[in-house]
Write a protein that holds these residues in place. Structure first.
Motif, PDB file in Angstrom:
ATOM      1  N   CYS A 142     -71.941 -60.858 -10.022  1.00  0.00           N
ATOM      2  CA  CYS A 142     -71.162 -61.689  -9.542  1.00  0.00           C
ATOM      3  C   CYS A 142     -69.190 -61.760  -9.633  1.00  0.00           C
ATOM      4  O   CYS A 142     -68.850 -61.457 -10.101  1.00  0.00           O
ATOM      5  CB  CYS A 142     -71.276 -63.309  -9.970  1.00  0.00           C
ATOM      6  N   GLN A 144     -67.377 -63.582  -8.875  1.00  0.00           N
ATOM      7  CA  GLN A 144     -66.222 -64.496  -9.688  1.00  0.00           C
ATOM      8  C   GLN A 144     -66.870 -64.909 -10.708  1.00  0.00           C
ATOM      9  O   GLN A 144     -65.611 -65.359 -12.192  1.00  0.00           O
ATOM     10  CB  GLN A 144     -67.552 -66.624  -9.331  1.00  0.00           C
ATOM     11  N   CYS A 145     -68.292 -64.527 -11.766  1.00  0.00           N
ATOM     12  CA  CYS A 145     -68.424 -64.553 -13.462  1.00  0.00           C
ATOM     13  C   CYS A 145     -68.454 -63.564 -14.075  1.00  0.00           C
ATOM     14  O   CYS A 145     -68.502 -63.484 -15.038  1.00  0.00           O
ATOM     15  CB  CYS A 145     -69.219 -65.890 -13.265  1.00  0.00           C
ATOM     16  N   SER A 147     -71.201 -62.212 -13.778  1.00  0.00           N
ATOM     17  CA  SER A 147     -72.760 -61.883 -14.028  1.00  0.00           C
ATOM     18  C   SER A 147     -73.097 -61.507 -13.346  1.00  0.00           C
ATOM     19  O   SER A 147     -73.468 -61.000 -12.070  1.00  0.00           O
ATOM     20  CB  SER A 147     -73.527 -63.823 -13.892  1.00  0.00           C
ATOM     21  N   CYS A 160     -75.451 -66.633  -7.636  1.00  0.00           N
ATOM     22  CA  CYS A 160     -75.401 -66.751  -8.983  1.00  0.00           C
ATOM     23  C   CYS A 160     -76.116 -68.027  -9.878  1.00  0.00           C
ATOM     24  O   CYS A 160     -76.059 -69.067  -9.270  1.00  0.00           O
ATOM     25  CB  CYS A 160     -73.849 -65.991  -9.309  1.00  0.00           C
ATOM     26  N   ASN A 162     -75.517 -67.830 -12.906  1.00  0.00           N
ATOM     27  CA  ASN A 162     -74.825 -68.384 -14.260  1.00  0.00           C
ATOM     28  C   ASN A 162     -73.850 -69.510 -13.476  1.00  0.00           C
ATOM     29  O   ASN A 162     -73.215 -70.286 -14.018  1.00  0.00           O
ATOM     30  CB  ASN A 162     -73.734 -67.533 -14.302  1.00  0.00           C
ATOM     31  N   CYS A 163     -73.261 -69.422 -12.567  1.00  0.00           N
ATOM     32  CA  CYS A 163     -72.244 -70.122 -11.480  1.00  0.00           C
ATOM     33  C   CYS A 163     -72.142 -70.613 -10.314  1.00  0.00           C
ATOM     34  O   CYS A 163     -71.602 -71.474 -10.003  1.00  0.00           O
ATOM     35  CB  CYS A 163     -70.956 -69.107 -12.434  1.00  0.00           C
ATOM     36  N   GLY A 164     -73.624 -70.420  -9.897  1.00  0.00           N
ATOM     37  CA  GLY A 164     -73.803 -70.716  -7.897  1.00  0.00           C
ATOM     38  C   GLY A 164     -72.820 -70.101  -7.217  1.00  0.00           C
ATOM     39  O   GLY A 164     -72.542 -69.885  -6.341  1.00  0.00           O
ATOM     40  N   GLY A 165     -72.654 -68.686  -7.335  1.00  0.00           N
ATOM     41  CA  GLY A 165     -71.036 -68.038  -6.824  1.00  0.00           C
ATOM     42  C   GLY A 165     -72.270 -67.214  -5.390  1.00  0.00           C
ATOM     43  O   GLY A 165     -72.984 -67.169  -6.192  1.00  0.00           O
TER      44      GLY A 165
END
Length: 176
Positions: A142, A144-145, A147, A160, A162-165
């Protein structure tokens, strides 16, 4: 032979030295005398050749030949008056040319690095994987994070977990 007798007889090597030095000096003087007409002849032939090839008009060729003649005479005058080497006469010009060359190189390098940075950004953007796209087996990270999402077979990329990225990159080990 007595010491007094040695001083009276001319030393063969001293005499040879003086004659050789005189002959060398005469040869140099002759060469200098002959080099000016030879230089003019070579310059004239080169000038005519460039006119014949159509590289320059006669007027342009005359002007350039005059510039060359002037610079050669200036260099010869500098050497004769200062006893310095020709490199010293060129020193200013060399430093100026080096500076210009460096500036041109730097400009090209700057432009090249800007172009490479643009290409790198384009490649980075192109190497981004988006949610909804299809990818083959491997691991996406990801953007963004960080993951990881693992694919064991081709599949559509989900957001994602984990964060929805929605933007991913392929993990470095998977690129090879």
């Amino acid at each position: 032979m007595s010491e007094e007798r040695k001083h009276d007889t001319p030393d063969k090597l001293v005499d040879a030295y003086e004659r050789m030095l005189k002959q060398t000096h005469e040869a140099i003087a002759k060469a200098q005398h002959e080099s000016v007409p030879l230089l003019r002849e070579i310059l004239a032939k080169t000038r005519e050749h460039m006119v014949e090839l159509g590289e320059l008009t006669r007027e342009e060729a005359e002007r350039v030949a005059e510039y060359i003649r002037r610079d050669i005479e200036d260099a010869a005058k500098y050497i004769a008056e200062t006893g310095q080497d020709l490199r010293d006469w060129w020193r200013f010009d060399l430093e100026l040319m080096e500076r210009r060359l460096f500036d041109m190189f730097k400009l090209v390098a700057d432009q090249t690095s800007l172009q490479l940075a643009q290409w790198a950004e384009t490649a980075r953007q192109m190497s981004l994987y988006q949610t909804g796209e299809i990818t083959g087996p491997g691991t996406l990270v990801c953007d963004q994070c960080g993951s990881e999402t693992h694919f064991v077979k081709a599949g559509r990329i989900p957001p994602c977990a984990n964060c929805g990225g929605t933007r991913f990159r392929r993990r470095a080990e998977d690129k090879t």
